[in-house]
Design an enzyme around this catalytic site. Structure first.
Site, PDB file in Angstrom:
ATOM      1  N   ILE A   4      23.274  26.804  -5.735  1.00 43.91           N
ATOM      2  CA  ILE A   4      24.504  26.838  -6.528  1.00 43.91           C
ATOM      3  C   ILE A   4      24.466  28.267  -7.411  1.00 43.91           C
ATOM      4  O   ILE A   4      25.323  28.652  -7.896  1.00 43.91           O
ATOM      5  CB  ILE A   4      24.950  26.054  -7.037  1.00 43.91           C
ATOM      6  N   LYS A   5      23.099  28.342  -8.060  1.00 44.19           N
ATOM      7  CA  LYS A   5      22.815  29.398  -9.038  1.00 44.19           C
ATOM      8  C   LYS A   5      21.473  29.827  -8.947  1.00 44.19           C
ATOM      9  O   LYS A   5      20.433  29.106  -8.667  1.00 44.19           O
ATOM     10  CB  LYS A   5      23.220  28.965 -10.347  1.00 44.19           C
ATOM     11  N   GLN A   6      21.184  31.101  -9.138  1.00 44.51           N
ATOM     12  CA  GLN A   6      19.953  31.797  -9.123  1.00 44.51           C
ATOM     13  C   GLN A   6      19.762  32.686 -10.354  1.00 44.51           C
ATOM     14  O   GLN A   6      20.688  33.637 -10.325  1.00 44.51           O
ATOM     15  CB  GLN A   6      19.296  32.468  -7.934  1.00 44.51           C
ATOM     16  N   GLU A   9      14.985  32.972 -14.165  1.00 43.52           N
ATOM     17  CA  GLU A   9      13.973  31.871 -14.536  1.00 43.52           C
ATOM     18  C   GLU A   9      13.904  30.863 -13.512  1.00 43.52           C
ATOM     19  O   GLU A   9      12.965  30.293 -13.507  1.00 43.52           O
ATOM     20  CB  GLU A   9      14.238  31.472 -15.967  1.00 43.52           C
ATOM     21  N   ALA A  10      15.083  30.579 -12.817  1.00 46.36           N
ATOM     22  CA  ALA A  10      15.273  29.344 -12.273  1.00 46.36           C
ATOM     23  C   ALA A  10      16.349  29.469 -11.109  1.00 46.36           C
ATOM     24  O   ALA A  10      17.105  30.100 -11.162  1.00 46.36           O
ATOM     25  CB  ALA A  10      15.452  28.132 -13.039  1.00 46.36           C
ATOM     26  N   LYS A  11      15.876  28.617 -10.034  1.00 43.87           N
ATOM     27  CA  LYS A  11      16.818  28.373  -9.084  1.00 43.87           C
ATOM     28  C   LYS A  11      17.820  26.926  -9.129  1.00 43.87           C
ATOM     29  O   LYS A  11      16.890  26.003  -9.738  1.00 43.87           O
ATOM     30  CB  LYS A  11      16.474  28.378  -7.578  1.00 43.87           C
ATOM     31  N   LYS A  27      25.515  12.595  -7.415  1.00 45.29           N
ATOM     32  CA  LYS A  27      25.065  14.062  -7.088  1.00 45.29           C
ATOM     33  C   LYS A  27      23.962  14.446  -8.232  1.00 45.29           C
ATOM     34  O   LYS A  27      24.100  13.872  -9.247  1.00 45.29           O
ATOM     35  CB  LYS A  27      25.884  15.254  -6.951  1.00 45.29           C
ATOM     36  N   ASP A 127      21.884  28.916 -26.374  1.00 43.29           N
ATOM     37  CA  ASP A 127      22.735  29.426 -25.579  1.00 43.29           C
ATOM     38  C   ASP A 127      24.189  28.871 -25.472  1.00 43.29           C
ATOM     39  O   ASP A 127      24.950  28.357 -24.718  1.00 43.29           O
ATOM     40  CB  ASP A 127      22.459  29.667 -23.936  1.00 43.29           C
TER      41      ASP A 127
END
Length: 220
Positions: A4-6, A9-11, A27, A127
């Site tokens: 859902i996001k890349q 730093e991370a997937k 989930k 953040d």
């Protein structure tokens, strides 16, 4: 399991709990820190392992102090993966703009309380934006602790809140001053008047430093 996001730093994957463990109707988020080809492999492995462990420890400590954060199910330091609770709800970035003003300000005060608890735990998020806050069943949750640190200094805490103020000014510019004032009121409810005065002074100091740098750059 669905990507859902890349980021850099991370997937981030969304998966059913039953895909990884046993049959249970929830989930989960699977966060995998990715290799950096430009780094020496041994250093890359060390950094990713340290950051994976640190993020998991931060989430655990935050929860111990009553901060609404995802529950960590598993930390895999071989594959640099954290499996955590998926917080299903609406991001404050969009939600706040739809609420009546009175409700917006109530939510902002609760955001301040949550930040106060986080800072009491000796953690800065790194953040703080309304994109990283979700309202679920009437509670404000913080997500995305990839930049979080263990740091209990007033400087780091001031920067944390200053970044939120800047983010609110950008995203909720029509009413951010009222909203951020409610954030500070909620923060003071948790940390007390003395710490509240200290943090207000630090935020002003950080803002003045930023303006000085801007003026210096313009006159060069």
């Amino acid at each position: 399991m669905k990507l859902i996001k890349q980021g850099a730093e991370a997937k981030i994957y969304l998966a059913e709990f039953s895909e990884l463990y046993f049959d249970y109707p929830i989930k989960v988020i699977v966060k995998e820190r990715i290799k950096k080809r430009y780094r020496i492999p041994e250093i890359d492995l060390k950094l990713r392992k340290e950051r994976t462990i640190r993020e998991a420890r931060i989430l655990r400590r935050a929860k111990e102090f009553g901060v609404n954060v995802p529950y960590v199910f598993e930390v895999d330091t071989k594959n640099m993966i954290i499996v955590m609770e998926y917080i299903e709800g609406e991001r404050l970035k969009e939600l706040l703009e739809k609420l009546p003003m009175e409700e917006r300000l109530k939510v902002c005060r609760e955001v301040g309380r949550q930040i106060g608890k986080l800072h009491e735990a000796g953690i800065v998020h790194g953040d703080l934006t309304t994109s990283n806050m979700i309202l679920r069943e009437g509670k404000v949750y913080f997500i995305d602790f990839g930049l979080a640190e263990f740091d209990d200094t007033i400087e780091a805490q001031g920067v944390d809140l200053h970044l939120l103020k800047r983010a609110m000014e950008s995203t909720h510019y029509k009413w951010f001053e009222r909203g951020f004032e409610e954030v500070l009121k909620g923060y003071i409810e948790i940390r007390g008047e003395d710490k509240g005065r200290e943090i207000r002074e630090k935020i002003r100091e950080i803002e003045l430093r930023g303006r000085y740098r801007e003026r210096s750059w313009i006159t060069q």
